[in-house]
Scaffold this motif. Structure first.
Motif, PDB file in Angstrom:
ATOM      1  N   GLN A  32      -3.220  -1.089   1.356  1.00  0.00           N
ATOM      2  CA  GLN A  32      -3.185  -2.386   2.029  1.00  0.00           C
ATOM      3  C   GLN A  32      -2.631  -3.408   1.048  1.00  0.00           C
ATOM      4  OE1 GLN A  32      -3.950  -3.268   5.259  1.00  0.00           O
ATOM      5  NE2 GLN A  32      -3.142  -5.274   4.702  1.00  0.00           N
ATOM      6  N   MET A  33      -1.550  -4.054   1.425  1.00  0.00           N
ATOM      7  CA  MET A  33      -0.887  -5.005   0.539  1.00  0.00           C
ATOM      8  C   MET A  33      -0.941  -6.397   1.165  1.00  0.00           C
ATOM      9  SD  MET A  33       2.406  -2.724  -0.629  1.00  0.00           S
ATOM     10  CE  MET A  33       3.176  -2.801   0.981  1.00  0.00           C
ATOM     11  N   ASN A  34      -1.643  -7.287   0.513  1.00  0.00           N
ATOM     12  CA  ASN A  34      -1.775  -8.661   0.983  1.00  0.00           C
ATOM     13  C   ASN A  34      -1.105  -9.620  -0.003  1.00  0.00           C
ATOM     14  OD1 ASN A  34      -3.375  -7.733   3.145  1.00  0.00           O
ATOM     15  ND2 ASN A  34      -5.244  -7.915   1.913  1.00  0.00           N
ATOM     16  N   SER A  35      -0.874 -10.835   0.451  1.00  0.00           N
ATOM     17  CA  SER A  35      -0.274 -11.875  -0.399  1.00  0.00           C
ATOM     18  C   SER A  35       0.982 -11.357  -1.091  1.00  0.00           C
ATOM     19  CB  SER A  35      -1.293 -12.361  -1.431  1.00  0.00           C
ATOM     20  OG  SER A  35      -2.457 -12.865  -0.803  1.00  0.00           O
ATOM     21  N   LEU A  36       1.834 -10.731  -0.327  1.00  0.00           N
ATOM     22  CA  LEU A  36       3.023 -10.110  -0.899  1.00  0.00           C
ATOM     23  C   LEU A  36       3.964 -11.139  -1.494  1.00  0.00           C
ATOM     24  CD1 LEU A  36       3.533  -7.367   1.776  1.00  0.00           C
ATOM     25  CD2 LEU A  36       3.384  -6.957  -0.684  1.00  0.00           C
ATOM     26  N   LYS A  37       4.622 -10.733  -2.573  1.00  0.00           N
ATOM     27  CA  LYS A  37       5.561 -11.577  -3.294  1.00  0.00           C
ATOM     28  C   LYS A  37       6.942 -10.926  -3.289  1.00  0.00           C
ATOM     29  CE  LYS A  37       1.846 -12.810  -6.528  1.00  0.00           C
ATOM     30  NZ  LYS A  37       1.427 -12.825  -7.952  1.00  0.00           N
ATOM     31  N   PRO A  38       7.988 -11.712  -3.461  1.00  0.00           N
ATOM     32  CA  PRO A  38       9.330 -11.109  -3.519  1.00  0.00           C
ATOM     33  C   PRO A  38       9.443 -10.032  -4.595  1.00  0.00           C
ATOM     34  CG  PRO A  38       9.506 -13.468  -3.205  1.00  0.00           C
ATOM     35  CD  PRO A  38       8.045 -13.175  -3.432  1.00  0.00           C
ATOM     36  N   GLU A  39       8.719 -10.183  -5.685  1.00  0.00           N
ATOM     37  CA  GLU A  39       8.782  -9.185  -6.756  1.00  0.00           C
ATOM     38  C   GLU A  39       8.086  -7.872  -6.395  1.00  0.00           C
ATOM     39  OE1 GLU A  39       7.772 -12.372  -6.996  1.00  0.00           O
ATOM     40  OE2 GLU A  39       6.085 -12.576  -8.420  1.00  0.00           O
ATOM     41  N   ASP A  40       7.426  -7.822  -5.244  1.00  0.00           N
ATOM     42  CA  ASP A  40       6.861  -6.569  -4.764  1.00  0.00           C
ATOM     43  C   ASP A  40       7.910  -5.715  -4.043  1.00  0.00           C
ATOM     44  OD1 ASP A  40       3.906  -8.392  -3.896  1.00  0.00           O
ATOM     45  OD2 ASP A  40       4.165  -7.049  -5.615  1.00  0.00           O
ATOM     46  N   THR A  41       9.089  -6.269  -3.847  1.00  0.00           N
ATOM     47  CA  THR A  41      10.158  -5.540  -3.179  1.00  0.00           C
ATOM     48  C   THR A  41      10.530  -4.296  -3.973  1.00  0.00           C
ATOM     49  OG1 THR A  41      11.063  -7.502  -2.110  1.00  0.00           O
ATOM     50  CG2 THR A  41      12.566  -5.646  -2.438  1.00  0.00           C
ATOM     51  N   ALA A  42      10.488  -3.150  -3.304  1.00  0.00           N
ATOM     52  CA  ALA A  42      10.772  -1.877  -3.969  1.00  0.00           C
ATOM     53  C   ALA A  42      10.685  -0.751  -2.945  1.00  0.00           C
ATOM     54  CB  ALA A  42       9.767  -1.617  -5.093  1.00  0.00           C
ATOM     55  N   GLY A  89       3.813 -13.868   1.159  1.00  0.00           N
ATOM     56  CA  GLY A  89       2.493 -14.252   1.632  1.00  0.00           C
ATOM     57  C   GLY A  89       1.962 -13.364   2.738  1.00  0.00           C
ATOM     58  N   GLY A  90       2.817 -12.532   3.277  1.00  0.00           N
ATOM     59  CA  GLY A  90       2.423 -11.657   4.360  1.00  0.00           C
ATOM     60  C   GLY A  90       1.761 -10.379   3.875  1.00  0.00           C
ATOM     61  N   SER A  91       1.502  -9.482   4.826  1.00  0.00           N
ATOM     62  CA  SER A  91       0.798  -8.228   4.533  1.00  0.00           C
ATOM     63  C   SER A  91       1.527  -7.042   5.140  1.00  0.00           C
ATOM     64  CB  SER A  91      -0.632  -8.278   5.094  1.00  0.00           C
ATOM     65  OG  SER A  91      -1.385  -9.311   4.514  1.00  0.00           O
ATOM     66  N   LEU A  92       1.347  -5.901   4.503  1.00  0.00           N
ATOM     67  CA  LEU A  92       1.814  -4.618   5.023  1.00  0.00           C
ATOM     68  C   LEU A  92       0.787  -3.567   4.657  1.00  0.00           C
ATOM     69  CD1 LEU A  92       5.642  -4.374   4.175  1.00  0.00           C
ATOM     70  CD2 LEU A  92       4.625  -4.486   6.456  1.00  0.00           C
ATOM     71  N   ARG A  93       0.749  -2.515   5.459  1.00  0.00           N
ATOM     72  CA  ARG A  93      -0.132  -1.398   5.164  1.00  0.00           C
ATOM     73  C   ARG A  93       0.703  -0.129   5.128  1.00  0.00           C
ATOM     74  NH1 ARG A  93      -5.616  -0.640   5.361  1.00  0.00           N
ATOM     75  NH2 ARG A  93      -6.363   1.487   5.719  1.00  0.00           N
ATOM     76  N   GLY A 137      -6.340  -7.491  -6.983  1.00  0.00           N
ATOM     77  CA  GLY A 137      -6.784  -8.592  -6.146  1.00  0.00           C
ATOM     78  C   GLY A 137      -5.947  -8.788  -4.904  1.00  0.00           C
ATOM     79  N   ARG A 138      -4.790  -8.143  -4.846  1.00  0.00           N
ATOM     80  CA  ARG A 138      -3.915  -8.270  -3.667  1.00  0.00           C
ATOM     81  C   ARG A 138      -3.776  -6.959  -2.900  1.00  0.00           C
ATOM     82  NH1 ARG A 138       1.356  -9.361  -4.312  1.00  0.00           N
ATOM     83  NH2 ARG A 138       1.523  -8.347  -6.358  1.00  0.00           N
ATOM     84  N   PHE A 139      -3.764  -5.849  -3.611  1.00  0.00           N
ATOM     85  CA  PHE A 139      -3.594  -4.532  -3.001  1.00  0.00           C
ATOM     86  C   PHE A 139      -4.913  -3.761  -3.045  1.00  0.00           C
ATOM     87  CE2 PHE A 139       1.240  -3.870  -3.952  1.00  0.00           C
ATOM     88  CZ  PHE A 139       1.509  -5.115  -3.394  1.00  0.00           C
ATOM     89  N   THR A 140      -5.125  -2.939  -2.015  1.00  0.00           N
ATOM     90  CA  THR A 140      -6.308  -2.088  -1.972  1.00  0.00           C
ATOM     91  C   THR A 140      -5.906  -0.689  -1.539  1.00  0.00           C
ATOM     92  OG1 THR A 140      -7.712  -3.974  -1.367  1.00  0.00           O
ATOM     93  CG2 THR A 140      -8.604  -1.771  -1.014  1.00  0.00           C
ATOM     94  N   ILE A 141      -6.290   0.290  -2.331  1.00  0.00           N
ATOM     95  CA  ILE A 141      -6.018   1.687  -1.995  1.00  0.00           C
ATOM     96  C   ILE A 141      -7.287   2.323  -1.456  1.00  0.00           C
ATOM     97  CG2 ILE A 141      -6.489   2.524  -4.359  1.00  0.00           C
ATOM     98  CD1 ILE A 141      -4.222   4.566  -3.929  1.00  0.00           C
ATOM     99  N   THR A 142      -7.141   3.065  -0.363  1.00  0.00           N
ATOM    100  CA  THR A 142      -8.283   3.744   0.243  1.00  0.00           C
ATOM    101  C   THR A 142      -7.880   5.169   0.617  1.00  0.00           C
ATOM    102  OG1 THR A 142      -7.695   2.890   2.427  1.00  0.00           O
ATOM    103  CG2 THR A 142      -9.329   1.646   1.162  1.00  0.00           C
ATOM    104  N   ARG A 143      -8.902   5.971   0.874  1.00  0.00           N
ATOM    105  CA  ARG A 143      -8.645   7.379   1.115  1.00  0.00           C
ATOM    106  C   ARG A 143      -9.545   7.872   2.244  1.00  0.00           C
ATOM    107  NH1 ARG A 143      -7.741  11.496  -3.677  1.00  0.00           N
ATOM    108  NH2 ARG A 143      -7.972  13.502  -2.614  1.00  0.00           N
ATOM    109  N   ASP A 144      -8.973   8.634   3.165  1.00  0.00           N
ATOM    110  CA  ASP A 144      -9.727   9.283   4.234  1.00  0.00           C
ATOM    111  C   ASP A 144      -9.551  10.777   4.040  1.00  0.00           C
ATOM    112  OD1 ASP A 144     -10.661  10.440   6.579  1.00  0.00           O
ATOM    113  OD2 ASP A 144     -10.010   8.763   7.819  1.00  0.00           O
ATOM    114  N   ASN A 145     -10.529  11.410   3.418  1.00  0.00           N
ATOM    115  CA  ASN A 145     -10.407  12.841   3.108  1.00  0.00           C
ATOM    116  C   ASN A 145     -10.381  13.702   4.358  1.00  0.00           C
ATOM    117  OD1 ASN A 145     -10.254  12.611   0.279  1.00  0.00           O
ATOM    118  ND2 ASN A 145     -12.473  12.376   0.137  1.00  0.00           N
ATOM    119  N   ALA A 146     -11.030  13.257   5.421  1.00  0.00           N
ATOM    120  CA  ALA A 146     -11.033  14.037   6.662  1.00  0.00           C
ATOM    121  C   ALA A 146      -9.643  14.097   7.281  1.00  0.00           C
ATOM    122  CB  ALA A 146     -12.021  13.439   7.644  1.00  0.00           C
ATOM    123  N   LYS A 147      -8.862  13.034   7.072  1.00  0.00           N
ATOM    124  CA  LYS A 147      -7.515  12.976   7.640  1.00  0.00           C
ATOM    125  C   LYS A 147      -6.437  13.235   6.598  1.00  0.00           C
ATOM    126  CE  LYS A 147      -8.781   9.734  11.316  1.00  0.00           C
ATOM    127  NZ  LYS A 147      -8.501   8.396  11.923  1.00  0.00           N
TER     128      LYS A 147
END
Length: 115
Positions: free
Chosen positions: A81-91, A15-19, A65-75
């Motif tokens: 961004q990973m939200n609503s994480l599940k045990p099966e996301d472990t990797a 249920g937590g988040s990581l970036r 619906g849970r993960f969002t990929i973004t890009r900063d071309n200048a950097k």
């Protein structure tokens, strides 16, 4: 040639988040599509999300619906961004950076989701 380096993994409860961040160095003026992939123990590496140089995105069904990929071309950075994480996301999560001529993988970052 480009070289991606991942950061941001760790241990989180369900249920937590990581970036995650992928910083790309090298011939970044040629940087094209960048993707996040993951590999769980005993399983094949699979696509999680990709983003093109123009900003178009694509996601695995399991993370829509849970993960969002973004890009900063200048950097020269691509984030996941990973939200609503599940045990099966472990990797181990890997960043893959491509140019028109080649692609490179990062070393990976571990994501562990406890139940």
């Amino acid at each position: 040639q480009v070289q991606p380096v991942e950061s941001g993994g760790g241990l989180v409860q369900a249920g937590g988040s990581l970036r995650l961040s992928c910083e790309v160095s090298g011939s970044t003026f040629r940087l094209g599509t960048v993707g996040w992939y993951r590999q769980a123990p005993g399983k094949q590496r699979e696509l999680v999300a990709v983003i093109t140089s123009g900003g178009s995105t694509n996601y695995a069904e399991s993370v829509k619906g849970r993960f969002t990929i973004t890009r900063d071309n200048a950097k020269n950075t691509v984030s996941l961004q990973m939200n609503s994480l599940k045990p099966e996301d472990t990797a181990v999560y890997y960043c893959r950076a491509a140019t028109s001529a080649s692609f490179s993988w990062g070393q990976g970052t571990q994501v562990t989701v406890s139940s």
